[in-house]
Design a protein around this motif. Structure first.
Motif, PDB file in Angstrom:
ATOM      1  N   THR A   4       0.832  -1.204   0.000  1.00  0.00           N
ATOM      2  CA  THR A   4       0.000   0.000   0.000  1.00  0.00           C
ATOM      3  C   THR A   4       0.865   1.251   0.000  1.00  0.00           C
ATOM      4  OG1 THR A   4      -1.687  -1.183   1.266  1.00  0.00           O
ATOM      5  CG2 THR A   4      -1.846   1.217   1.207  1.00  0.00           C
ATOM      6  N   CYS A   5       1.908   1.238   0.825  1.00  0.00           N
ATOM      7  CA  CYS A   5       2.839   2.369   0.884  1.00  0.00           C
ATOM      8  C   CYS A   5       3.463   2.626  -0.483  1.00  0.00           C
ATOM      9  CB  CYS A   5       3.931   2.088   1.923  1.00  0.00           C
ATOM     10  SG  CYS A   5       5.358   3.185   1.818  1.00  0.00           S
ATOM     11  N   ASN A   6       3.934   1.575  -1.135  1.00  0.00           N
ATOM     12  CA  ASN A   6       4.605   1.736  -2.430  1.00  0.00           C
ATOM     13  C   ASN A   6       3.651   2.253  -3.500  1.00  0.00           C
ATOM     14  OD1 ASN A   6       6.990   0.824  -1.332  1.00  0.00           O
ATOM     15  ND2 ASN A   6       6.676  -1.289  -1.968  1.00  0.00           N
ATOM     16  N   ILE A  33       3.969   5.895  -5.460  1.00  0.00           N
ATOM     17  CA  ILE A  33       4.042   6.092  -6.902  1.00  0.00           C
ATOM     18  C   ILE A  33       3.031   7.143  -7.353  1.00  0.00           C
ATOM     19  CG2 ILE A  33       3.631   4.989  -9.136  1.00  0.00           C
ATOM     20  CD1 ILE A  33       6.326   4.333  -7.865  1.00  0.00           C
ATOM     21  N   ILE A  34       1.815   7.100  -6.785  1.00  0.00           N
ATOM     22  CA  ILE A  34       0.811   8.127  -7.102  1.00  0.00           C
ATOM     23  C   ILE A  34       1.313   9.490  -6.668  1.00  0.00           C
ATOM     24  CG2 ILE A  34      -1.535   8.930  -6.622  1.00  0.00           C
ATOM     25  CD1 ILE A  34      -2.312   5.994  -6.202  1.00  0.00           C
ATOM     26  N   PHE A  35       1.893   9.553  -5.452  1.00  0.00           N
ATOM     27  CA  PHE A  35       2.452  10.816  -4.958  1.00  0.00           C
ATOM     28  C   PHE A  35       3.524  11.343  -5.904  1.00  0.00           C
ATOM     29  CE2 PHE A  35       6.394  12.265  -2.898  1.00  0.00           C
ATOM     30  CZ  PHE A  35       6.012  13.565  -2.573  1.00  0.00           C
ATOM     31  N   ALA A  36       4.431  10.462  -6.341  1.00  0.00           N
ATOM     32  CA  ALA A  36       5.527  10.888  -7.216  1.00  0.00           C
ATOM     33  C   ALA A  36       4.990  11.483  -8.509  1.00  0.00           C
ATOM     34  CB  ALA A  36       6.446   9.702  -7.513  1.00  0.00           C
ATOM     35  N   ILE A  37       3.964  10.848  -9.071  1.00  0.00           N
ATOM     36  CA  ILE A  37       3.374  11.349 -10.321  1.00  0.00           C
ATOM     37  C   ILE A  37       2.739  12.716 -10.096  1.00  0.00           C
ATOM     38  CG2 ILE A  37       1.563  10.944 -12.032  1.00  0.00           C
ATOM     39  CD1 ILE A  37       2.057   7.927 -11.622  1.00  0.00           C
ATOM     40  N   TYR A  77      14.441  15.048  -7.253  1.00  0.00           N
ATOM     41  CA  TYR A  77      15.582  14.143  -7.427  1.00  0.00           C
ATOM     42  C   TYR A  77      15.521  12.996  -6.418  1.00  0.00           C
ATOM     43  CZ  TYR A  77      20.360  12.491  -6.653  1.00  0.00           C
ATOM     44  OH  TYR A  77      21.457  11.701  -6.446  1.00  0.00           O
ATOM     45  N   LEU A  78      15.245  13.323  -5.148  1.00  0.00           N
ATOM     46  CA  LEU A  78      15.133  12.281  -4.127  1.00  0.00           C
ATOM     47  C   LEU A  78      13.953  11.355  -4.418  1.00  0.00           C
ATOM     48  CD1 LEU A  78      15.787  14.310  -0.833  1.00  0.00           C
ATOM     49  CD2 LEU A  78      17.423  13.049  -2.236  1.00  0.00           C
ATOM     50  N   ILE A  79      12.841  11.930  -4.861  1.00  0.00           N
ATOM     51  CA  ILE A  79      11.657  11.129  -5.160  1.00  0.00           C
ATOM     52  C   ILE A  79      11.930  10.163  -6.309  1.00  0.00           C
ATOM     53  CG2 ILE A  79       9.318  11.277  -6.110  1.00  0.00           C
ATOM     54  CD1 ILE A  79       9.053  13.918  -4.489  1.00  0.00           C
ATOM     55  N   LEU A  80      12.604  10.632  -7.353  1.00  0.00           N
ATOM     56  CA  LEU A  80      12.905   9.771  -8.491  1.00  0.00           C
ATOM     57  C   LEU A  80      13.859   8.649  -8.096  1.00  0.00           C
ATOM     58  CD1 LEU A  80      13.215  12.431 -11.335  1.00  0.00           C
ATOM     59  CD2 LEU A  80      11.368  10.783 -10.962  1.00  0.00           C
ATOM     60  N   ARG A  81      14.766   8.936  -7.168  1.00  0.00           N
ATOM     61  CA  ARG A  81      15.649   7.880  -6.663  1.00  0.00           C
ATOM     62  C   ARG A  81      14.846   6.801  -5.956  1.00  0.00           C
ATOM     63  NH1 ARG A  81      20.699  10.155  -3.357  1.00  0.00           N
ATOM     64  NH2 ARG A  81      20.760   7.923  -2.876  1.00  0.00           N
ATOM     65  N   MET A  82      13.884   7.223  -5.145  1.00  0.00           N
ATOM     66  CA  MET A  82      13.052   6.249  -4.442  1.00  0.00           C
ATOM     67  C   MET A  82      12.162   5.484  -5.414  1.00  0.00           C
ATOM     68  SD  MET A  82      11.988   8.104  -0.858  1.00  0.00           S
ATOM     69  CE  MET A  82      11.787   9.777  -1.448  1.00  0.00           C
ATOM     70  N   ALA A  83      11.631   6.187  -6.432  1.00  0.00           N
ATOM     71  CA  ALA A  83      10.800   5.520  -7.432  1.00  0.00           C
ATOM     72  C   ALA A  83      11.615   4.472  -8.184  1.00  0.00           C
ATOM     73  CB  ALA A  83      10.218   6.549  -8.398  1.00  0.00           C
ATOM     74  N   HIS A  84      12.875   4.781  -8.453  1.00  0.00           N
ATOM     75  CA  HIS A  84      13.753   3.826  -9.133  1.00  0.00           C
ATOM     76  C   HIS A  84      13.947   2.576  -8.279  1.00  0.00           C
ATOM     77  CE1 HIS A  84      17.055   2.218 -11.500  1.00  0.00           C
ATOM     78  NE2 HIS A  84      17.792   2.159 -10.389  1.00  0.00           N
ATOM     79  N   VAL A 113      10.474   0.985  -0.979  1.00  0.00           N
ATOM     80  CA  VAL A 113      10.581   2.439  -0.978  1.00  0.00           C
ATOM     81  C   VAL A 113      10.851   2.923   0.437  1.00  0.00           C
ATOM     82  CG1 VAL A 113       9.338   4.589  -1.319  1.00  0.00           C
ATOM     83  CG2 VAL A 113       9.087   2.738  -2.959  1.00  0.00           C
ATOM     84  N   GLU A 114      11.841   3.786   0.604  1.00  0.00           N
ATOM     85  CA  GLU A 114      12.093   4.421   1.890  1.00  0.00           C
ATOM     86  C   GLU A 114      12.450   5.874   1.641  1.00  0.00           C
ATOM     87  OE1 GLU A 114      16.549   3.792   3.150  1.00  0.00           O
ATOM     88  OE2 GLU A 114      15.659   1.877   2.620  1.00  0.00           O
ATOM     89  N   ASP A 115      12.310   6.672   2.655  1.00  0.00           N
ATOM     90  CA  ASP A 115      12.563   8.099   2.540  1.00  0.00           C
ATOM     91  C   ASP A 115      14.066   8.339   2.457  1.00  0.00           C
ATOM     92  OD1 ASP A 115      12.633  10.828   2.713  1.00  0.00           O
ATOM     93  OD2 ASP A 115      11.001  10.937   4.153  1.00  0.00           O
TER      94      ASP A 115
END
Length: 380
Positions: A260-262, A266-270, A321-328, A336-338
């Protein structure tokens, strides 16, 4: 002297277009205009937010954490040691090998005991899982309510659909009660975040968070008394549109609901990428940079407002940049972690005792110590 500084600060040529004065923004004919004095209420409101947060975390977030079976991890405390504590507080939390050897001689402990003491001491300072869940719950609740309220404030306004109407008649634009309370509540909340930042969960972007809070407070305050309110409401609602998604992802992460977190992340990142790196620079910033010049020459307030917007945009690029790293990491199969968070160090006395004997030979080493294979919970 103070009066002179006051007069210079409120000089109309700084904050208003040419040929306009503060007298033009005085209430008349039933029309109410924004005034700098309105902002005084945000400081007591910020204190009220801190009180409400305390009771929310105690009576809402804590029971919710229990319902989600969020349990505190028992941490071994570092035994009292004046020598090591003094070094920890004054010289650093991660002593180098030479410093470990020196501290070993000064404290009468072995090098491994010194390292273990510092590891436990660092873990003591890390925020607990419950503390992080409470904070995320509070922010999620506020950002969700603020986003809904913000959309209610602006969705029926013509400038929500036509950006040029943001500047129609500027700065002689009256305000309505919904705009007033939206501004006061948003500004009060960011004041409360600034007041509590020292006690909140500290992450690697601590300095960037301070810059963000200060820039946001300055931007909201200036946009109010200089009557950039139409643009301001659009900007605040745009920011709130993704923040509650991030906080909800954190809540599910702390509860151990990884899938659920992941998915929420992903929705948040978009949403974050679309709102902060597309809509904000190519619609909102274009609106505040280009359209005003069609009505009046640039003045200090124009440059000041857009400079603060530029600071926020740079922070958005950094966080993207940090978000894209986590998405990767998510796409490649990693949890996924902060990226801003500091991991809790593993405490395993059995592993340390094994390292002292022959068992250490069969394990990979890091700084002369075995790397333990643990599936410990990450901070975020």
């Amino acid at each position: 002297m103070l009066q002179t500084l006051y007069d210079y600060f409120w000089w109309e040529r700084l904050w208003l277009p040419v040929n306009l004065t503060w007298a033009d923004l005085e209430d008349r004919d039933g029309r109410v205009y924004a005034k700098a004095s309105d902002l005084y209420i945000t400081l007591p409101l910020a204190l009220l937010f801190l009180i409400v947060r305390y009771f929310f975390e105690l009576y809402v977030a804590t029971p919710l954490a229990a319902l989600l079976n969020i349990k505190e991890k028992t941490r071994l405390r570092a035994p009292p040691n004046a020598t090591l504590e003094h070094f920890y507080l004054t010289s650093g939390k991660q002593p180098k090998q030479a410093e470990v050897e020196l501290l070993s001689r000064q404290s009468g402990l072995s090098g491994r005991q010194v390292e273990r003491w510092f590891r436990r001491r660092r873990n003591q300072d890390r925020p607990s899982l419950l503390k992080k869940f409470r904070e995320a719950s509070w922010r999620f609740t506020f950002y969700l309510i603020a986003f809904i309220a913000g959309m209610a404030v602006i969705v029926d306004k013509p400038w929500f659909y036509d950006m040029k109407k943001v500047w129609e008649g500027y700065p002689i634009q009256s305000t309505v009660p919904s705009q007033y309370w939206y501004y006061m509540i948003e500004l009060s909340f960011y004041w409360s975040l600034l007041f509590s930042i020292a006690s909140d969960v500290k992450r690697k972007d601590f300095k960037e968070q301070i810059i963000h809070h200060v820039a946001t407070i300055i931007l909201i305050s200036f946009s109010w008394f200089a009557n950039y309110i139409r643009a301001g409401t659009l900007i605040m609602a745009l920011h709130d549109s993704s923040d509650y998604l991030l906080e909800s992802a954190k809540m599910f992460n702390y509860a151990g609901w990884k899938n659920t977190c992941n998915n929420i992340f992903i929705i948040f990142a978009i949403v974050f990428i679309i709102t902060r790196l597309v809509i904000l620079p190519f619609w909102i910033l274009h609106c505040t940079l280009v359209y005003p010049l069609e009505l009046y020459p640039a003045f200090f307030g124009y440059y000041f407002f857009n400079s603060m917007m530029g600071v926020l945009q740079l922070l958005h690029i950094f966080w993207a940049y940090l978000i894209l790293r986590m998405a990767h990491k998510f796409i490649t199969g990693k949890l996924v972690e902060d990226e801003r968070s500091d991991r809790e160090e593993t405490e395993s006395s059995e592993g340390e005792e094994a390292a002292a004997g022959g068992g250490a030979k069969s394990r990979p080493l890091a700084n002369g110590h075995p790397i333990l294979n643990n599936n410990h919970r990450k901070n975020d």
